[in-house]
Design a protein around this motif. Sequence first.
Motif, PDB file in Angstrom:
ATOM      1  N   SER A 317       0.818  -1.209   0.000  1.00  0.00           N
ATOM      2  CA  SER A 317       0.000   0.000   0.000  1.00  0.00           C
ATOM      3  C   SER A 317       0.855   1.263   0.000  1.00  0.00           C
ATOM      4  O   SER A 317       0.521   2.240  -0.674  1.00  0.00           O
ATOM      5  CB  SER A 317      -0.938  -0.002   1.208  1.00  0.00           C
ATOM      6  OG  SER A 317      -1.787   1.117   1.188  1.00  0.00           O
ATOM      7  N   SER A 318       1.966   1.260   0.736  1.00  0.00           N
ATOM      8  CA  SER A 318       2.859   2.428   0.769  1.00  0.00           C
ATOM      9  C   SER A 318       3.446   2.685  -0.604  1.00  0.00           C
ATOM     10  O   SER A 318       3.498   3.833  -1.075  1.00  0.00           O
ATOM     11  CB  SER A 318       3.983   2.202   1.787  1.00  0.00           C
ATOM     12  OG  SER A 318       3.489   2.066   3.093  1.00  0.00           O
ATOM     13  N   LEU A 319       3.900   1.623  -1.263  1.00  0.00           N
ATOM     14  CA  LEU A 319       4.514   1.808  -2.573  1.00  0.00           C
ATOM     15  C   LEU A 319       3.479   2.173  -3.630  1.00  0.00           C
ATOM     16  O   LEU A 319       3.758   2.966  -4.538  1.00  0.00           O
ATOM     17  CB  LEU A 319       5.274   0.531  -2.978  1.00  0.00           C
ATOM     18  CG  LEU A 319       6.414   0.754  -3.971  1.00  0.00           C
ATOM     19  CD1 LEU A 319       7.432   1.739  -3.416  1.00  0.00           C
ATOM     20  CD2 LEU A 319       7.112  -0.554  -4.300  1.00  0.00           C
ATOM     21  N   GLU A 320       2.279   1.611  -3.510  1.00  0.00           N
ATOM     22  CA  GLU A 320       1.214   2.000  -4.432  1.00  0.00           C
ATOM     23  C   GLU A 320       0.881   3.479  -4.295  1.00  0.00           C
ATOM     24  O   GLU A 320       0.585   4.156  -5.281  1.00  0.00           O
ATOM     25  CB  GLU A 320      -0.035   1.154  -4.174  1.00  0.00           C
ATOM     26  CG  GLU A 320       0.067  -0.273  -4.680  1.00  0.00           C
ATOM     27  CD  GLU A 320      -1.170  -1.092  -4.383  1.00  0.00           C
ATOM     28  OE1 GLU A 320      -1.327  -2.175  -4.981  1.00  0.00           O
ATOM     29  OE2 GLU A 320      -1.990  -0.650  -3.547  1.00  0.00           O
ATOM     30  N   CYS A 321       0.957   3.995  -3.067  1.00  0.00           N
ATOM     31  CA  CYS A 321       0.703   5.417  -2.834  1.00  0.00           C
ATOM     32  C   CYS A 321       1.727   6.279  -3.566  1.00  0.00           C
ATOM     33  O   CYS A 321       1.383   7.299  -4.169  1.00  0.00           O
ATOM     34  CB  CYS A 321       0.742   5.702  -1.333  1.00  0.00           C
ATOM     35  SG  CYS A 321       0.329   7.387  -0.888  1.00  0.00           S
ATOM     36  N   VAL A 322       3.003   5.864  -3.527  1.00  0.00           N
ATOM     37  CA  VAL A 322       4.055   6.582  -4.238  1.00  0.00           C
ATOM     38  C   VAL A 322       3.833   6.506  -5.743  1.00  0.00           C
ATOM     39  O   VAL A 322       3.994   7.490  -6.468  1.00  0.00           O
ATOM     40  CB  VAL A 322       5.439   6.010  -3.863  1.00  0.00           C
ATOM     41  CG1 VAL A 322       6.531   6.644  -4.712  1.00  0.00           C
ATOM     42  CG2 VAL A 322       5.729   6.245  -2.380  1.00  0.00           C
ATOM     43  N   GLU A 323       3.444   5.330  -6.220  1.00  0.00           N
ATOM     44  CA  GLU A 323       3.187   5.160  -7.658  1.00  0.00           C
ATOM     45  C   GLU A 323       2.013   6.026  -8.118  1.00  0.00           C
ATOM     46  O   GLU A 323       2.087   6.719  -9.132  1.00  0.00           O
ATOM     47  CB  GLU A 323       2.888   3.689  -7.961  1.00  0.00           C
ATOM     48  CG  GLU A 323       4.086   2.763  -7.884  1.00  0.00           C
ATOM     49  CD  GLU A 323       3.742   1.368  -8.376  1.00  0.00           C
ATOM     50  OE1 GLU A 323       3.679   1.167  -9.614  1.00  0.00           O
ATOM     51  OE2 GLU A 323       3.511   0.484  -7.532  1.00  0.00           O
ATOM     52  N   GLU A 324       0.924   5.996  -7.369  1.00  0.00           N
ATOM     53  CA  GLU A 324      -0.289   6.690  -7.779  1.00  0.00           C
ATOM     54  C   GLU A 324      -0.156   8.210  -7.669  1.00  0.00           C
ATOM     55  O   GLU A 324      -0.598   8.938  -8.566  1.00  0.00           O
ATOM     56  CB  GLU A 324      -1.461   6.212  -6.909  1.00  0.00           C
ATOM     57  CG  GLU A 324      -1.829   4.749  -7.120  1.00  0.00           C
ATOM     58  CD  GLU A 324      -2.771   4.237  -6.045  1.00  0.00           C
ATOM     59  OE1 GLU A 324      -3.235   5.064  -5.213  1.00  0.00           O
ATOM     60  OE2 GLU A 324      -3.036   3.016  -6.016  1.00  0.00           O
ATOM     61  N   ASN A 325       0.453   8.684  -6.595  1.00  0.00           N
ATOM     62  CA  ASN A 325       0.455  10.124  -6.320  1.00  0.00           C
ATOM     63  C   ASN A 325       1.693  10.852  -6.808  1.00  0.00           C
ATOM     64  O   ASN A 325       1.649  12.064  -7.028  1.00  0.00           O
ATOM     65  CB  ASN A 325       0.283  10.363  -4.817  1.00  0.00           C
ATOM     66  CG  ASN A 325      -1.067   9.886  -4.313  1.00  0.00           C
ATOM     67  OD1 ASN A 325      -2.072   9.994  -4.995  1.00  0.00           O
ATOM     68  ND2 ASN A 325      -1.088   9.332  -3.111  1.00  0.00           N
ATOM     69  N   LEU A 326       2.807  10.140  -6.973  1.00  0.00           N
ATOM     70  CA  LEU A 326       4.041  10.780  -7.435  1.00  0.00           C
ATOM     71  C   LEU A 326       4.513  10.242  -8.780  1.00  0.00           C
ATOM     72  O   LEU A 326       5.506  10.724  -9.330  1.00  0.00           O
ATOM     73  CB  LEU A 326       5.156  10.599  -6.392  1.00  0.00           C
ATOM     74  CG  LEU A 326       4.862  11.140  -4.986  1.00  0.00           C
ATOM     75  CD1 LEU A 326       6.069  10.928  -4.090  1.00  0.00           C
ATOM     76  CD2 LEU A 326       4.470  12.602  -5.026  1.00  0.00           C
ATOM     77  N   LYS A 327       3.810   9.228  -9.297  1.00  0.00           N
ATOM     78  CA  LYS A 327       4.128   8.636 -10.601  1.00  0.00           C
ATOM     79  C   LYS A 327       5.544   8.048 -10.640  1.00  0.00           C
ATOM     80  O   LYS A 327       6.210   8.060 -11.677  1.00  0.00           O
ATOM     81  CB  LYS A 327       3.957   9.663 -11.734  1.00  0.00           C
ATOM     82  CG  LYS A 327       2.626  10.397 -11.722  1.00  0.00           C
ATOM     83  CD  LYS A 327       1.437   9.446 -11.713  1.00  0.00           C
ATOM     84  CE  LYS A 327       0.110  10.194 -11.626  1.00  0.00           C
ATOM     85  NZ  LYS A 327      -1.049   9.266 -11.483  1.00  0.00           N
ATOM     86  N   LEU A 328       6.005   7.530  -9.499  1.00  0.00           N
ATOM     87  CA  LEU A 328       7.292   6.834  -9.440  1.00  0.00           C
ATOM     88  C   LEU A 328       7.046   5.338  -9.545  1.00  0.00           C
ATOM     89  O   LEU A 328       6.232   4.781  -8.807  1.00  0.00           O
ATOM     90  CB  LEU A 328       8.021   7.143  -8.127  1.00  0.00           C
ATOM     91  CG  LEU A 328       8.472   8.582  -7.897  1.00  0.00           C
ATOM     92  CD1 LEU A 328       9.177   8.684  -6.549  1.00  0.00           C
ATOM     93  CD2 LEU A 328       9.397   9.046  -8.996  1.00  0.00           C
ATOM     94  N   LYS A 329       7.759   4.687 -10.427  1.00  0.00           N
ATOM     95  CA  LYS A 329       7.544   3.267 -10.640  1.00  0.00           C
ATOM     96  C   LYS A 329       8.730   2.472 -10.101  1.00  0.00           C
ATOM     97  O   LYS A 329       9.878   2.767 -10.430  1.00  0.00           O
ATOM     98  CB  LYS A 329       7.358   2.976 -12.129  1.00  0.00           C
ATOM     99  CG  LYS A 329       6.971   1.531 -12.426  1.00  0.00           C
ATOM    100  CD  LYS A 329       6.588   1.353 -13.883  1.00  0.00           C
ATOM    101  CE  LYS A 329       6.245  -0.097 -14.184  1.00  0.00           C
ATOM    102  NZ  LYS A 329       5.124  -0.595 -13.358  1.00  0.00           N
ATOM    103  N   PRO A 330       8.483   1.447  -9.284  1.00  0.00           N
ATOM    104  CA  PRO A 330       9.585   0.627  -8.782  1.00  0.00           C
ATOM    105  C   PRO A 330      10.206  -0.196  -9.910  1.00  0.00           C
ATOM    106  O   PRO A 330       9.509  -0.569 -10.869  1.00  0.00           O
ATOM    107  CB  PRO A 330       8.920  -0.275  -7.741  1.00  0.00           C
ATOM    108  CG  PRO A 330       7.475  -0.311  -8.121  1.00  0.00           C
ATOM    109  CD  PRO A 330       7.184   1.026  -8.735  1.00  0.00           C
ATOM    110  N   PRO A 331      11.497  -0.497  -9.799  1.00  0.00           N
ATOM    111  CA  PRO A 331      12.192  -1.235 -10.859  1.00  0.00           C
ATOM    112  C   PRO A 331      11.953  -2.737 -10.827  1.00  0.00           C
ATOM    113  O   PRO A 331      12.599  -3.487 -11.577  1.00  0.00           O
ATOM    114  CB  PRO A 331      13.660  -0.905 -10.593  1.00  0.00           C
ATOM    115  CG  PRO A 331      13.732  -0.659  -9.132  1.00  0.00           C
ATOM    116  CD  PRO A 331      12.430  -0.020  -8.770  1.00  0.00           C
TER     117      PRO A 331
END
Length: 521
Positions: A317-331
């Motif tokens: 959920s924490s990483l999804e929040c970063v993806e959704e709100n900051l458009k950062l994608k994990p490698p």
Amino acid sequence: MLGGKELRHAISMASRWTWASCNLSSNLYRWNKTFIHTSSCHRKCELTSKRYQVKRGKYNEINEENIKFFTELLGPHRIIEGESELEGHNTDWLDTVRGASSVLLKPKTTEEVSAILSYCNQHRLAVCPQGGNTGLVGGSVPVFDEIIISTNLMNKVENVDTWSGVVTCQSGCVLEALDQHVADFGLMVPLDLGAKGSCHIGGNVSTNAGGLRLLRYGSLHGSVLGVEAVLASGEVIDCMTAMKKDNTGYDLKHLFIGSEGTLGLVTKIAIHCPPRPQAVNLALLGLSTYENVLKTYVAAKSKLGEILSSCEFIDRSSLECVEENLKLKPPISSHEYYMLIETSGSNGTHDEEKLNIFLEDVLGSGIVDDGTVASEPSRMLHIWGLRERIAEALHHEGYTYKYDISTPLSHFYKMVEDMRKHLGSKIIRCCGYGHIGDGNLHLNITTDEFDKEVLNRIEPAVYEWTSKVNGSISAEHGLGFKKRNYIHYSKSSGAVTLMKQMKKLLDPNGILNPYKVLPDE
């Protein structure tokens, strides 16, 4: 998934980068802090005193005579007046608490701090010490109209002893600037925070900040060798020994480490700085179960040993929040849990071999499902950004209820799961991340805006849960204003009584950072 030749090549490339390459997140934080204030300036946080129904202490209000004294002492350019001018100092960076101070003082020396506090004590004027104002529990901003004493101009590095590695500096040194200064001597500050581009070392000491590498270097109670602090009376307490071993009577410096400016205002520090690592590696791992997270942590301690410098945990959920709100994608692909494993040492070949063995073991055994090793500065920055920018991403969703607890590792993530069930559909998100290496969970809950009903469902339930598993309601952020009335969930009544007696002895008029740390009478 990394395997065989690709894994070894990635590790080999990563080991070539120095510690400096891995510490890029601080510039990112500075931008984040500016962004957060800019994006939220359209809504003004409700006054803390009103939202939490706080009764003002029996302190005098500042008058023209007081202003005249401070102006003569500091000069007109080191005193700032007016609530509008002090808006950024009256509000925390997450816009969750707000005071109404109309005066900020900017001393440069211990002597000036002493004169200020002596005068305020005589005239019963409450004060609020403030460093970089990056706190998360309302400890560094006024509750009412306390005079803000900023350490911003107390930023001198006085001495670097290259033989012992002990650095002496004023409390207003910005953590990142201090770290860059000692880097020229082959040293590093044993503390790394996402806020290091803004926070002050004095504030770090006053809150006993933990950070990303406590696993390797321990807490500030061990690293700080000496402290100079000014009591409410203006008396300067000099505990500035630079010796690692000093067994002469009570170790008074520990009174000021973690007391959040309620016993004295820290003005100088002597801190032991270890040698700066020559080789740093960073790996991001994906896992399917929390049990595998624990197994990976145990394997990291066993196989990486002395080079393990950080072990961080992030849930989906924490990483999804970063993806959704900051458009950062994990490698790497999506997983239930993620871990950041950092190693640092003096021999890249040696570290590469140890990391290689560890990763092949956890990937080969199926404990870890996926993983990547950073091989260039931009990728390392990106990976650390996924962890460091979670707070910013959460802020985009509205109001964030932040909790910083420590629990036995067997209970570490169950807190998040239980709180999700407890709150149900009343919230946007409930997520957890933090320092798995020292059992420090950052529990975060978001709603569109501050909701008193949601707060009442969270508190004291979160503290009751923590107490039942023998954890601490504050692992590294301190108690500040927000947690002061819940201290009994972690400390006995006898311990709290003794704390109150110490406060009364050192600050009989209660002028130092009132409404913080200790519970209401």
